[in-house]
Design a protein around this motif. Structure first.
Motif, PDB file in Angstrom:
ATOM      1  N   ARG A 258     -40.892  47.211 -15.738  1.00 39.46           N
ATOM      2  CA  ARG A 258     -41.008  46.657 -14.400  1.00 39.46           C
ATOM      3  C   ARG A 258     -39.772  47.040 -13.580  1.00 39.46           C
ATOM      4  O   ARG A 258     -38.646  46.803 -13.994  1.00 39.46           O
ATOM      5  CB  ARG A 258     -41.143  45.141 -14.490  1.00 39.46           C
ATOM      6  CG  ARG A 258     -41.495  44.537 -13.159  1.00 39.46           C
ATOM      7  CD  ARG A 258     -42.147  43.189 -13.325  1.00 39.46           C
ATOM      8  NE  ARG A 258     -42.394  42.632 -12.002  1.00 39.46           N
ATOM      9  CZ  ARG A 258     -43.018  41.493 -11.790  1.00 39.46           C
ATOM     10  NH1 ARG A 258     -43.471  40.800 -12.815  1.00 39.46           N
ATOM     11  NH2 ARG A 258     -43.209  41.052 -10.576  1.00 39.46           N
TER      12      ARG A 258
ATOM     13  N   ARG B  85     -45.483  49.029 -12.714  1.00 38.74           N
ATOM     14  CA  ARG B  85     -44.544  49.366 -13.788  1.00 38.74           C
ATOM     15  C   ARG B  85     -44.486  50.880 -13.989  1.00 38.74           C
ATOM     16  O   ARG B  85     -45.400  51.598 -13.576  1.00 38.74           O
ATOM     17  CB  ARG B  85     -44.990  48.702 -15.097  1.00 38.74           C
ATOM     18  CG  ARG B  85     -44.751  47.211 -15.129  1.00 38.74           C
ATOM     19  CD  ARG B  85     -45.255  46.600 -16.426  1.00 38.74           C
ATOM     20  NE  ARG B  85     -45.129  45.154 -16.383  1.00 38.74           N
ATOM     21  CZ  ARG B  85     -44.155  44.457 -16.990  1.00 38.74           C
ATOM     22  NH1 ARG B  85     -43.241  45.068 -17.713  1.00 38.74           N
ATOM     23  NH2 ARG B  85     -44.098  43.150 -16.885  1.00 38.74           N
TER      24      ARG B  85
ATOM     25  N   CYS C 222     -51.890  50.049 -15.279  1.00 38.62           N
ATOM     26  CA  CYS C 222     -51.602  48.925 -16.176  1.00 38.62           C
ATOM     27  C   CYS C 222     -50.870  49.330 -17.447  1.00 38.62           C
ATOM     28  O   CYS C 222     -49.896  48.719 -17.825  1.00 38.62           O
ATOM     29  CB  CYS C 222     -52.882  48.157 -16.509  1.00 38.62           C
ATOM     30  SG  CYS C 222     -54.043  49.030 -17.565  1.00 38.62           S
TER      31      CYS C 222
ATOM     32  N   PHE D 107     -52.466  49.334 -20.461  1.00 34.24           N
ATOM     33  CA  PHE D 107     -53.119  48.755 -21.639  1.00 34.24           C
ATOM     34  C   PHE D 107     -54.646  48.721 -21.537  1.00 34.24           C
ATOM     35  O   PHE D 107     -55.296  47.854 -22.113  1.00 34.24           O
ATOM     36  CB  PHE D 107     -52.537  47.378 -21.984  1.00 34.24           C
ATOM     37  CG  PHE D 107     -52.299  46.473 -20.798  1.00 34.24           C
ATOM     38  CD1 PHE D 107     -51.078  46.493 -20.137  1.00 34.24           C
ATOM     39  CD2 PHE D 107     -53.299  45.620 -20.346  1.00 34.24           C
ATOM     40  CE1 PHE D 107     -50.858  45.671 -19.031  1.00 34.24           C
ATOM     41  CE2 PHE D 107     -53.087  44.795 -19.263  1.00 34.24           C
ATOM     42  CZ  PHE D 107     -51.860  44.818 -18.600  1.00 34.24           C
TER      43      PHE D 107
ATOM     44  N   ASN E  14     -52.355  41.416 -12.489  1.00 33.80           N
ATOM     45  CA  ASN E  14     -52.512  41.493 -13.949  1.00 33.80           C
ATOM     46  C   ASN E  14     -51.907  42.768 -14.537  1.00 33.80           C
ATOM     47  O   ASN E  14     -51.514  42.799 -15.696  1.00 33.80           O
ATOM     48  CB  ASN E  14     -53.997  41.465 -14.336  1.00 33.80           C
ATOM     49  CG  ASN E  14     -54.613  40.103 -14.142  1.00 33.80           C
ATOM     50  OD1 ASN E  14     -54.121  39.113 -14.675  1.00 33.80           O
ATOM     51  ND2 ASN E  14     -55.696  40.041 -13.382  1.00 33.80           N
ATOM     52  N   PHE E  15     -51.890  43.840 -13.724  1.00 31.06           N
ATOM     53  CA  PHE E  15     -51.348  45.116 -14.212  1.00 31.06           C
ATOM     54  C   PHE E  15     -49.823  45.027 -14.332  1.00 31.06           C
ATOM     55  O   PHE E  15     -49.217  45.698 -15.151  1.00 31.06           O
ATOM     56  CB  PHE E  15     -51.670  46.266 -13.251  1.00 31.06           C
ATOM     57  CG  PHE E  15     -53.140  46.474 -12.981  1.00 31.06           C
ATOM     58  CD1 PHE E  15     -54.105  46.089 -13.904  1.00 31.06           C
ATOM     59  CD2 PHE E  15     -53.554  47.088 -11.804  1.00 31.06           C
ATOM     60  CE1 PHE E  15     -55.452  46.306 -13.643  1.00 31.06           C
ATOM     61  CE2 PHE E  15     -54.891  47.304 -11.544  1.00 31.06           C
ATOM     62  CZ  PHE E  15     -55.850  46.910 -12.459  1.00 31.06           C
TER      63      PHE E  15
ATOM     64  N   ASP F 253     -47.879  42.000 -14.341  1.00 33.02           N
ATOM     65  CA  ASP F 253     -47.483  40.930 -15.254  1.00 33.02           C
ATOM     66  C   ASP F 253     -48.736  40.407 -15.949  1.00 33.02           C
ATOM     67  O   ASP F 253     -49.472  39.595 -15.393  1.00 33.02           O
ATOM     68  CB  ASP F 253     -46.790  39.795 -14.489  1.00 33.02           C
ATOM     69  CG  ASP F 253     -46.356  38.678 -15.432  1.00 33.02           C
ATOM     70  OD1 ASP F 253     -46.638  38.764 -16.646  1.00 33.02           O
ATOM     71  OD2 ASP F 253     -45.730  37.714 -14.947  1.00 33.02           O
ATOM     72  N   PRO F 254     -48.997  40.867 -17.169  1.00 35.59           N
ATOM     73  CA  PRO F 254     -50.231  40.453 -17.855  1.00 35.59           C
ATOM     74  C   PRO F 254     -50.270  38.963 -18.201  1.00 35.59           C
ATOM     75  O   PRO F 254     -51.293  38.485 -18.658  1.00 35.59           O
ATOM     76  CB  PRO F 254     -50.257  41.335 -19.110  1.00 35.59           C
ATOM     77  CG  PRO F 254     -48.873  41.827 -19.294  1.00 35.59           C
ATOM     78  CD  PRO F 254     -48.224  41.847 -17.937  1.00 35.59           C
TER      79      PRO F 254
END
Lengths: 261, 303
Positions: free
Chosen positions: A47, A57, A226, A228, B268-269, B271-272
């Motif tokens: 981040r 990120r 993301c 993930f 969500n991407f 901070d999951p």
């Protein structure tokens, strides 16, 4: 599947290695916490807030994990606002990472001939940790590292700890002149090639491997949001359709890709 | 500890925090990060009657305080969902809501019929607002008549809670919301992404393979908030608010503007774990404000 962790990390060291590259060493803020295990080829998502242009990120491959000293090393090239901001971090600054992400390089059951780890530019990063993992299995990896010029060469002493190091430079200022695919090492019997670097380099390496029936894995870095497997932005077209580089990769066997090579 | 329960028609939620479709996978991808059961519910990714490969790479461009995407509803189709994902969703107490997408009315209806047969799916969100598919999607959601037609057709085959997701790419979103309400929608969720574009000046090329894509993230929040407020004043059915919610304060702003529940998307991407932080933050806010129930602040904007 290795559990994914959201970790607060503290900067232990941030060293400028050349005009382009810096080595960021991180440890968990909570010093009682040991870094969980990660496999070779996995990456982290860092981040980088404080700026509207670094909203998402930054995915960065794991360069090395020093479990004895509880340190995560990231070799980073200054490219955009995110990586430039990371290059400015000072010792004791903190940052948040998701660790570890993605799949990993496939490790052979036994070493029969050469295991060649081909890195180009900042793509040498994951090869150090992969080399260490192979070394610890009792294998002797051959690092084949390509740079523009001698001034770009990084982490030579580290690579030498885990295997044989072969260098090419485009200007011939160190090692063999030319591209990694021109190196004399490739004339020897090779069991498997692992590669990470600029796409044209990886395609040339993959082409060589295919023509010579050598197993080959590449590490891809498609743009992702993301890291993930939920945004579906970083897809690569494969023999099984679109798959996410972040969760189905970043490591792909070249047989699975649809590259025109 | 305030009472966080809210109701969207027959759908009873433990709290107003949901996730936005397309940003939360099928839910289980987040099980390393959070306890999924702490969410009011989660919207599983856009599901179509047939498998869709989606748009070519590149599909994403980071923009100031946001991002553009052009995924194009990549998914393995409703049958894959029923066979492989539904059994996983059923393990959680948190409510799974399926986002149903399509490119013609027959496909929407056929997909909905299959989802209607699943006991543990208590609601669907009808996506008539995807900006990234050539046919259908947003086309249904930008004209009151076509919105009404597709909602009415789906309503006939779906007795459970029907949420309709609206596009902000219209002159007057309340007109589409009223059309959905008239056709039998139980709730409207808004906003889907705003149509946008990014260019690489050096290469002179668009960054997205599709040239244009959907903008989301913090950058869109003021627009989303405005549209939620306007829609809240314009319809009688509950409104679900989304668009650029990055933290609990953002979520509370949407509740005050009239949203009965909120969805967290792009955050969500980054901070999951953001969803559970928002649940906690809403709870702390209600305690601080002396509210016994979240329902006390819904539409509670002081003018």
């Amino acid at each position: 599947m290795i559990k994914k962790n959201v970790l607060d990390m503290i900067v232990i060291d941030n060293q400028e290695l050349s005009n382009n590259y810096f080595l960021l060493k991180l440890a968990p803020v909570d010093s009682s916490q040991s870094l969980p295990y990660a496999e070779a080829g996995q990456f982290v998502e860092i981040r980088v807030d404080k700026s509207p242009t670094t909203f998402l990120r930054r995915p960065i491959s794991i360069n090395f994990i020093d479990f004895d000293n509880n340190e995560l090393w990231l070799l980073i090239q200054k490219i955009g606002d995110g990586t430039k901001a990371l290059s400015q971090l000072k010792i004791s600054d903190t940052l948040n990472i998701i660790y570890p992400l993605g799949n990993s390089f496939g490790l052979p059951e036994a070493q029969k001939s050469k295991l060649v780890l081909v890195g180009g530019g900042v793509g040498v990063a994951p090869m150090l940790y992969l080399g260490k993992v192979l070394f610890e299995k009792g294998y002797t990896p051959d690092f084949l590292l390509g740079f523009r010029s001698s001034s770009d060469i990084v982490l030579m002493d580290e690579f030498k700890k885990y295997g044989n190091v072969h260098i090419t430079t485009e200007d011939g200022s160190f090692g063999e002149k030319g591209y990694v695919t021109n190196h004399s090492l490739l004339n020897e019997p090779i069991q498997k090639i692992f590669t990470c670097g600029p796409k044209p380099m990886m395609m040339a390496v993959a082409k060589y491997a295919k023509e010579n029936s050598i197993e080959c894995e590449v590490s891809l870095e498609n743009t992702m949001a993301c890291g993930f497997g939920v945004c579906l932005c970083c897809v690569e077209k494969t023999t099984e359709g679109h798959v996410c580089v972040c969760s189905d990769g970043p490591i792909f066997n070249i047989e699975k890709l649809t590259w025109q090579i | 500890m305030a009472d966080l329960r809210v109701e969207i028609n027959k759908l009873k939620l433990d709290n107003p925090v949901l996730t936005a479709s397309g940003t939360f996978g099928y839910g289980h991808e987040f099980s390393d990060y959070i306890d999924l059961n702490r969410l009011g519910g989660y919207l599983v990714k856009g599901t179509t009657l047939h498998h869709r490969e989606g748009n070519p790479y590149p599909r994403m461009a980071e923009t100031p305080s946001g991002m553009l995407n052009a995924v194009g509803l990549q998914n393995k189709g409703v049958d894959y969902f029923i066979e492989n994902i539904y059994p996983i969703c059923s393990q959680y107490s948190s409510k799974a809501i399926v986002n149903v997408s399509g490119s013609c009315i027959d496909d929407y209806v056929a997909c909905t019929e299959k989802i209607a047969a699943l006991d543990k799916i208590e609601a669907i969100e009808l996506n008539i607002s995807c900006p990234n598919v050539k046919q259908g999607g947003m086309a249904f959601g930008t004209c009151p008549k076509s919105a009404e037609d597709v909602v009415a057709a789906v309503r006939k085959v779906y007795p459970k809670t029907l949420i309709v997701k609206l596009s902000p790419n219209v002159t007057d979103i309340t007109e589409i919301a009223r059309a959905a309400e008239a056709a039998g929608a139980d709730s409207v969720s808004l906003i889907n992404t705003l149509l946008g574009m990014a260019v690489n000046a050096e290469t002179r090329k668009p960054i997205l393979s599709t040239v244009t894509g959907g903008l989301s993230g913090a950058a869109v929040k003021p627009i989303a908030l405005r549209m939620v407020w306007q829609t809240y004043k314009s319809v009688k059915i509950p409104v679900i608010g989304l668009g650029g919610i990055m933290n609990a304060t953002d979520a509370i702003e949407f509740l005050l503007a009239g949203a009965t529940a909120i969805q967290i998307g792009t955050a969500n991407f980054i901070d999951p774990q953001i969803t559970v932080k928002v649940v906690d933050g809403i709870n702390e806010y209600l305690d601080r404000q002396g509210c016994k129930s979240v329902n006390e602040i819904i539409g509670g904007l002081i003018l």
